[in-house]
Design a protein around this motif. Structure first.
Motif, PDB file in Angstrom:
ATOM      1  N   THR A  15       0.813  -1.224   0.000  1.00 21.85           N
ATOM      2  CA  THR A  15       0.000   0.000   0.000  1.00 21.85           C
ATOM      3  C   THR A  15       0.842   1.269   0.000  1.00 21.85           C
ATOM      4  N   GLU A  16       2.138   1.131   0.276  1.00 19.58           N
ATOM      5  CA  GLU A  16       3.006   2.305   0.354  1.00 19.58           C
ATOM      6  C   GLU A  16       2.997   3.108  -0.941  1.00 19.58           C
ATOM      7  N   ASN A  17       3.031   2.407  -2.063  1.00 15.90           N
ATOM      8  CA  ASN A  17       3.087   3.085  -3.360  1.00 15.90           C
ATOM      9  C   ASN A  17       1.773   2.969  -4.141  1.00 15.90           C
ATOM     10  N   LEU A  18       0.703   2.604  -3.435  1.00 19.06           N
ATOM     11  CA  LEU A  18      -0.586   2.419  -4.099  1.00 19.06           C
ATOM     12  C   LEU A  18      -1.068   3.699  -4.774  1.00 19.06           C
ATOM     13  N   ASP A  19      -1.000   4.813  -4.063  1.00 21.69           N
ATOM     14  CA  ASP A  19      -1.480   6.081  -4.630  1.00 21.69           C
ATOM     15  C   ASP A  19      -0.688   6.468  -5.878  1.00 21.69           C
ATOM     16  N   GLU A  20       0.613   6.246  -5.826  1.00 22.88           N
ATOM     17  CA  GLU A  20       1.452   6.570  -6.986  1.00 22.88           C
ATOM     18  C   GLU A  20       1.096   5.681  -8.173  1.00 22.88           C
ATOM     19  N   PHE A  21       0.875   4.402  -7.904  1.00 22.36           N
ATOM     20  CA  PHE A  21       0.483   3.457  -8.951  1.00 22.36           C
ATOM     21  C   PHE A  21      -0.834   3.896  -9.591  1.00 22.36           C
ATOM     22  N   LEU A  22      -1.817   4.215  -8.756  1.00 20.44           N
ATOM     23  CA  LEU A  22      -3.130   4.625  -9.265  1.00 20.44           C
ATOM     24  C   LEU A  22      -3.036   5.930 -10.042  1.00 20.44           C
ATOM     25  N   ASN A  23      -2.143   6.803  -9.626  1.00 20.17           N
ATOM     26  CA  ASN A  23      -1.954   8.070 -10.333  1.00 20.17           C
ATOM     27  C   ASN A  23      -1.403   7.829 -11.737  1.00 20.17           C
ATOM     28  N   VAL A  24      -0.487   6.878 -11.857  1.00 19.73           N
ATOM     29  CA  VAL A  24       0.058   6.533 -13.178  1.00 19.73           C
ATOM     30  C   VAL A  24      -1.046   5.963 -14.071  1.00 19.73           C
ATOM     31  N   ILE A  25      -1.885   5.100 -13.495  1.00 14.75           N
ATOM     32  CA  ILE A  25      -3.008   4.530 -14.247  1.00 14.75           C
ATOM     33  C   ILE A  25      -3.934   5.646 -14.730  1.00 14.75           C
ATOM     34  N   ASP A  26      -4.247   6.577 -13.836  1.00 11.45           N
ATOM     35  CA  ASP A  26      -5.102   7.718 -14.199  1.00 11.45           C
ATOM     36  C   ASP A  26      -4.498   8.505 -15.358  1.00 11.45           C
ATOM     37  N   GLN A  27      -3.229   8.837 -15.226  1.00 10.41           N
ATOM     38  CA  GLN A  27      -2.561   9.640 -16.255  1.00 10.41           C
ATOM     39  C   GLN A  27      -2.480   8.891 -17.583  1.00 10.41           C
ATOM     40  N   PHE A  28      -2.244   7.593 -17.498  1.00  6.39           N
ATOM     41  CA  PHE A  28      -2.165   6.788 -18.720  1.00  6.39           C
ATOM     42  C   PHE A  28      -3.478   6.860 -19.492  1.00  6.39           C
ATOM     43  N   TRP A  29      -4.583   6.613 -18.792  1.00  6.93           N
ATOM     44  CA  TRP A  29      -5.868   6.595 -19.485  1.00  6.93           C
ATOM     45  C   TRP A  29      -6.333   7.993 -19.884  1.00  6.93           C
ATOM     46  N   GLU A  30      -5.951   8.999 -19.115  1.00 11.16           N
ATOM     47  CA  GLU A  30      -6.275  10.367 -19.524  1.00 11.16           C
ATOM     48  C   GLU A  30      -5.570  10.710 -20.833  1.00 11.16           C
ATOM     49  N   GLY A  31      -4.402  10.101 -21.028  1.00  8.88           N
ATOM     50  CA  GLY A  31      -3.640  10.362 -22.246  1.00  8.88           C
ATOM     51  C   GLY A  31      -4.114   9.568 -23.451  1.00  8.88           C
ATOM     52  N   VAL A  32      -4.467   8.302 -23.243  1.00  9.02           N
ATOM     53  CA  VAL A  32      -4.788   7.444 -24.399  1.00  9.02           C
ATOM     54  C   VAL A  32      -6.176   6.808 -24.320  1.00  9.02           C
ATOM     55  N   GLY A  33      -6.923   7.092 -23.245  1.00 10.35           N
ATOM     56  CA  GLY A  33      -8.239   6.464 -23.086  1.00 10.35           C
ATOM     57  C   GLY A  33      -9.180   6.770 -24.231  1.00 10.35           C
ATOM     58  N   GLU A  34      -9.231   8.030 -24.641  1.00 11.15           N
ATOM     59  CA  GLU A  34     -10.125   8.409 -25.738  1.00 11.15           C
ATOM     60  C   GLU A  34      -9.725   7.716 -27.036  1.00 11.15           C
ATOM     61  N   ILE A  35      -8.424   7.632 -27.273  1.00 14.20           N
ATOM     62  CA  ILE A  35      -7.940   6.973 -28.496  1.00 14.20           C
ATOM     63  C   ILE A  35      -8.343   5.495 -28.491  1.00 14.20           C
ATOM     64  N   ALA A  36      -8.167   4.847 -27.342  1.00 18.03           N
ATOM     65  CA  ALA A  36      -8.532   3.431 -27.240  1.00 18.03           C
ATOM     66  C   ALA A  36     -10.023   3.239 -27.486  1.00 18.03           C
ATOM     67  N   HIS A  37     -10.832   4.122 -26.919  1.00 15.66           N
ATOM     68  CA  HIS A  37     -12.284   4.036 -27.116  1.00 15.66           C
ATOM     69  C   HIS A  37     -12.639   4.181 -28.595  1.00 15.66           C
TER      70      HIS A  37
END
Length: 559
Positions: free
Chosen positions: A133-155
């Motif tokens: 759980t120590e790096n959970l927030d950082e991991f989730l932030n990367v996931i958020d940023q990834f999909w914010e960048g390419v989520g629309e393209i994937a859709h």
């Protein structure tokens, strides 16, 4: 004219000139053609160029402006897709997950554990929980940023996959950890769209105790890595695609689904308690008074509408007590009345989101959890009832079990090893099996609500005939003793229930009828409806499609 208005006009003029330039380029490239006799032809011929070489915007009428807007939208969509292919997006996503959890996934496979087992095993001590759980927030932030960048393209990539059968998974955070949904129904759908479970579990990571956060973190990672080979396989049409939920990235969409859920929960609660609620606030006020299990049970009119889990047994009182103690509810509600109200709201919101997501991606909902299936069936029932009242029609709700008449159960190819499924796709084998389900579902999707009573029996006959043929095909295939990736087809057979439900309304969800009619209701007001939903509603007006969901529920494998 105000300075703000002047700036707005200048910006609009710049956008219009860009659109006209793109329209001109598309004409030159032969990508836009106009049928003779259309009004827009005269409008285009009336456009003039000024002495400065720029288009004289005063000669550009509304028809040309609309055409330029539509052509530019398609152009920009295609340009956006060029930024990254769906395959590249999937490979980037899985590389990130594997880089963080690959070693644990290998351990899980070596020890023959399930993702659930791995999650429990790796959270047995406090030190391990802290480490995850120590790096959970950082991991989730990367996931958020990834999909914010390419989520629309994937859709967009998935939306534009026309002519194939797409199954949109829903009803749970992610498919069951002990069954591979592609193995279960990958023969019957070209592409199965799965959600990102990390995005979908934000409420868990925000509210649950640390040990539970770590468990779901690990379980999701282990579960999703089971689909890596399928999602990243080098095949023409993807077998699996991971896409983010728009509602997880866009707050306005999440609020919209919540508002639709409120409307449907009023209907569900009305049937549950056998009384009419005029508003969600009235429902909540009523529910708050049911502060004991005895009071709640006494007010329930239709016990069949109380459902927490299809596997739970016992009377209503014992199930209410069990639910109030479960981890899914006790953090959020502490009274049986509010439990029933929140259950209705949550389940109906999820069903609305799944149906709209499926329509957006031009697919059909696929569910493998019987509890979630029942709520989707109810949602379809409520939409159909409203449509029947509005359209003066009847029997618009469909729940159809597809079964072998000989023994009351359905056999299908539902235990296919991923490596075999990949080989089947590469060889183009068994396409006729996949098309069987697609034909029946498409007939329901395209059915006209106003005359469905005329076509209903024929559609059902067609579905039954198709599945009778399906049984014959399976017998023939198993007799051939074909093998893919070293596995015999006969070992893939399962027995269980395969059901279809539909609401023949011509709309993804009935709540969108108010948008289509440009009506402004108290909830939601038109101005509060996300633009993405309005766009989808406008598109649906051109191509009316009804929602059709599918349940794949295995009862027995390798019989």
């Amino acid at each position: 004219m105000s300075e703000e208005q002047i700036i707005e006009d200048v910006e609009y003029e710049a956008r219009l000139r860009r659109r006209l330039k793109i329209l001109q380029e598309q004409f030159k490239a032969g990508k836009v053609k106009i049928a003779e006799g259309l009004e827009v032809e005269k409008s285009l011929l009336a456009v003039r160029v000024g002495p400065d070489g720029e288009v004289d915007l005063s000669t550009v009428d509304g028809l040309v402006r609309s055409m330029a807007l539509a052509v530019t939208a398609m152009h920009d969509r295609e340009e956006l897709k060029k930024e990254a292919s769906l395959s590249e997006i999937q490979n980037m996503y899985f590389k990130f997950i594997e880089d963080n959890f690959g070693q644990f996934y290998d351990m899980m496979l070596k020890q023959n554990l399930t993702p659930h087992d791995a999650g429990r095993a790796l959270t047995q001590n406090e030190k391990s929980v802290e480490a995850f759980t120590e790096n959970l927030d950082e991991f989730l932030n990367v996931i958020d940023q990834f999909w914010e960048g390419v989520g629309e393209i994937a859709h967009i990539h998935v939306e534009d996959m026309h002519g194939n059968i797409k199954g949109i998974f829903g009803g749970d955070l992610f498919p069951s950890h002990d069954e591979n949904i592609a193995s279960k129904c990958g023969i019957y759908a070209d592409t199965i769209v799965l959600p990102d479970p990390f995005l979908r579990s934000k409420h868990i990571f925000a509210n649950y105790p640390k040990k539970d956060k770590a468990y779901y973190f690990i379980k999701h990672a282990m579960n999703i890595l089971q689909y890596k080979d399928l999602a990243c396989a080098d095949v023409e049409v993807p077998i699996i695609a991971i896409l983010p939920d728009q509602a997880a990235l866009q707050e306005d969409e999440r609020d919209f689904f919540h508002s639709l859920g409120k409307q449907d929960s009023i209907i569900h609660a009305g049937k549950l308690f056998n009384r009419k609620f005029d508003s969600f606030e009235e429902l909540i006020g009523f529910a708050q008074d049911l502060d004991t299990i005895e009071r709640a049970v006494a007010e329930i009119g239709d016990k069949g509408r109380v459902l927490f889990d299809t596997e739970w047994t016992g009377d209503i009182a014992s199930q209410l007590a069990q639910a109030l103690e479960s981890e899914h509810y006790k953090l959020f509600v502490d009274s049986p009345g509010m439990l029933l109200a929140s259950q209705s709201l949550g389940r109906m919101s999820v069903s609305n989101e799944l149906l709209i997501k499926s329509r957006r991606l031009n697919g059909s909902p696929i569910i493998d959890a019987p509890t979630s299936w029942q709520y989707l069936v109810w949602k379809m029932e409520y939409d159909a009832e409203q449509a029947e009242n509005e359209l003066q029609s009847e029997n618009l709700h469909v729940v159809k079990g597809l079964s072998d008449l000989a023994n009351g159960e359905m056999r299908w190819l539902g235990n296919i090893p991923p490596e075999s499924l990949i080989e089947i796709r590469k060889e183009g084998a068994m396409d006729e099996i996949r098309n069987i389900l697609g034909q029946g579902v498409n007939e329901l999707i395209e059915a006209n609500p106003s005359n469905f009573h005329r076509s209903r029996d024929q559609i059902f006959d067609n579905i039954n005939n198709a599945f009778n043929q399906h049984q014959k095909n399976i017998d023939e295939l198993t007799a051939k003793k074909w093998k893919f990736a070293g596995k015999d087809i006969g070992s893939w057979l399962v027995v269980g229930s395969l059901e279809v439900t539909a609401a023949i309304t011509g709309l993804p969800v009935w709540g969108m009828a108010t948008i289509a009619a440009d009506q402004v209701l108290d909830v939601p007001k038109l101005k509060d409806i996300p633009q993405s939903i309005r766009d989808l509603s406008n598109e649906n007006q051109k191509i009316k499609k009804s929602p059709v969901g599918m349940l794949f529920n295995i009862k027995k494998k390798n019989f």
